[in-house]
Scaffold this motif. Structure first.
Motif: not given
Length: 544
Positions: A22-33, A159-164, A167-174
């Motif tokens: 459960s610990f190893l496979h818990r999905p990373f996600y956050s609205d931090k970014y 080691k970053e458990t907070d990932v975009p 939707e936000d990943r696709l908004r990365q750009g100039l």
């Protein structure tokens, strides 16, 4: 009783296994970014670009051709000391204009470097500090696999458990707040085109057709295939067990997604011709259509970036090079040089040379980790703040304005191109944002005394650097490393003077801190670090 104890033990182990899984496979996600763009600057941009120009015809307006090579090292051209091959066509630009011996880029990696180049501003001012990332680690299982398996080196995950979110990943750009050089040129009735690699995002707001370019031909990704791997006229060279190379070959296969060749940001093209040649074809065709000008052509070739593919006729020229990686790389540079020569000859044949400014540079230093080049005598390469990562070949030709054969020895930076072009066209710049480049022409011609810059700066997360006069300070806040070099006397960066010159370190550190107060936080997070070992076995870590 023994049976019951066994059941309890088995159950306990099973519970622990479940918890671990459960610990190893818990999905990373956050609205931090979650990405928020600067609405005030967006409105300022819209108002500025909509404002009519007083008299766009009151000033002589040169055509501008900006040629960008990809991962071309500081010493990969014969004009800069390469003895393996000759590059007479690219060298010609320097002979007929100015060669910058200390030309820098604003980042040692592709996308942030291009963001600074096209805006004339340090990209950290608007949050484009890192590469846009198409994929983040999903969970701790992926993190430990990436960290422990040797195949991923010289990269190591953060080691970053907070990932975009997706939707936000696709908004990365100039960011849409930024005004590109193409935006500015269009305001002055220029025809504009980008032909080649974009790598500044694929969201609708980030596509080149939304950033001031009338015409686009090329691709959005950091790389693509030069030709189908099955092309019988092409040599395909894989770089051993290098993970980055494997990733690039696999991603580029079939030229799908952001690796696809597009025209005008929508029409997907199936191309069999070697891409460096095809980009030149497109550039020549665009110039023919725009010769009554004025026009702005941004020509970011993807050569000699991997995947390594060379035309057999060029590969055959370098039979003296036994290493197939270095041989393919040399062949790709030679091909690039011939294509630049073909472009220059066409500009000459149309009688456009007298009224065309042509700039050539690379987006970052050469890739030393994969064996294509070593940037000697400079230390390091792409991803690093050593000279091999941020010093690039850089030259400019503008007949009648820059004296042929000029050599300029003071530090300059890619951000200066925006300012130089703006002054040549007599552009008004918006007052709601700071520009970091300078018009290089008076410094090159000696009509303005002193160095072009008081200081130049770099930042990528915990990696920071400043070049001021003869001094260069590199700070790594991750491993608490401080390096001080006298670049005028030690361009190889062999002698760290930090402990001998504490007052210099203190002053430069303060300058860096003052500059950082003007910046914003990165709009998105990184994925990996790059671990570099020098010839003495010393290890350095760089944010990527």
């Amino acid at each position: 009783m023994r049976y019951i104890k066994g059941l309890v033990l088995t159950g306990g182990l099973a519970a622990i296994a479940v918890l671990c899984m459960s610990f190893l496979h818990r999905p990373f996600y956050s609205d931090k970014y979650k990405i928020y763009f600067d609405e005030k600057l967006i409105k300022g941009k819209e108002d500025f670009l909509a404002k009519p120009v007083a008299d766009p015809l009151s000033h002589s307006r040169p055509n501008v051709i900006l040629i960008l090579a990809d991962d071309l090292g500081a010493t990969d051209l014969s004009l800069y000391g390469n003895k393996t091959l000759t590059t007479p066509n690219i060298d010609r630009l320097g002979h007929e204009g100015v060669v910058f011996t200390e030309g820098y880029i604003s980042s040692p990696v592709c996308s942030p470097s291009r963001a600074g180049l096209l805006t004339g501003r340090y990209q950290q001012r608007f949050g484009h500090e890192f590469q846009p990332n198409h994929r983040y680690l999903k969970n701790m299982a992926e993190y430990y696999g990436f960290k422990m398996l040797p195949r991923f080196r010289p990269l190591t995950p953060i080691k970053e458990t907070d990932v975009p979110s997706t939707e936000d990943r696709l908004r990365q750009g100039l960011p849409p707040s930024e005004i590109t050089l193409a935006d500015m040129m269009k305001r002055y009735d220029y025809s504009t085109a980008i032909i080649g690699k974009w790598h500044l995002g694929a969201a609708d707001f980030a596509k080149p057709c939304a950033r001031g370019f009338d015409y686009q031909y090329g691709f959005y990704e950091a790389f693509t295939l030069y030709a189908p791997a099955s092309n019988p006229d092409v040599v395909n060279t894989h770089i051993g067990r290098d993970f980055i190379d494997q990733h690039e070959w696999q991603t580029a296969e079939g030229r799908r997604g952001n690796c696809a060749i597009l025209r005008n940001c929508c029409e997907e093209k199936e191309e069999n011709k070697y891409l460096t040649d095809k980009l030149t074809d497109e550039a020549i065709s665009y110039i023919d259509r725009s010769k009554n000008g004025p026009f702005f052509l941004y020509l970011p070739y993807n050569a000699p970036h991997a995947p390594l593919q060379a035309m057999k006729k060029y590969y055959a020229m370098f039979s003296n090079i036994k290493d197939p990686v270095k041989r393919t790389y040399a062949a790709m540079i030679k091909n690039l040089d011939d294509q630049v020569g073909r472009l220059l000859q066409h500009v000459d044949s149309l009688g456009l040379t007298d009224n065309t400014m042509i700039v050539f540079l690379s987006d970052n230093g050469g890739v030393s980790y994969n064996g294509t080049t070593d940037n000697a005598p400079f230390k390091g390469g792409k991803f690093t703040n050593f000279e091999g990562g941020i010093r690039v070949p850089f030259m400019m030709k503008w007949k009648g304005h820059i004296k042929p054969g000029t050599v300029y020895h003071e530090p300059v930076i890619s951000l200066d191109i925006f300012a130089t072009v703006a002054r040549a066209v007599n552009m008004e710049l918006p007052a709601d944002r700071k520009y970091d480049g300078v018009d290089l022409v008076p410094f090159v011609n000696g009509t303005q005394a002193g160095p072009a810059h008081g200081a130049l700066y770099w930042r990528s997360d915990f990696n920071k650097a400043i070049r001021k006069g003869e001094w260069k300070l590199i700070i790594n806040e991750y491993d608490h490393t401080t390096l001080l070099y006298n670049i005028k006397e030690d361009k190889e960066e062999k002698h760290n003077l930090a402990t001998l010159k504490p007052k210099v370190v203190e002053a430069l550190s303060q300058d860096l801190a003052d500059w950082e107060k003007e910046l914003i936080k990165p709009l998105w997070p990184r994925v990996v670090n790059y671990v570099m070992k020098d010839e003495d076995g010393d290890k350095y870590i760089f944010a990527f």
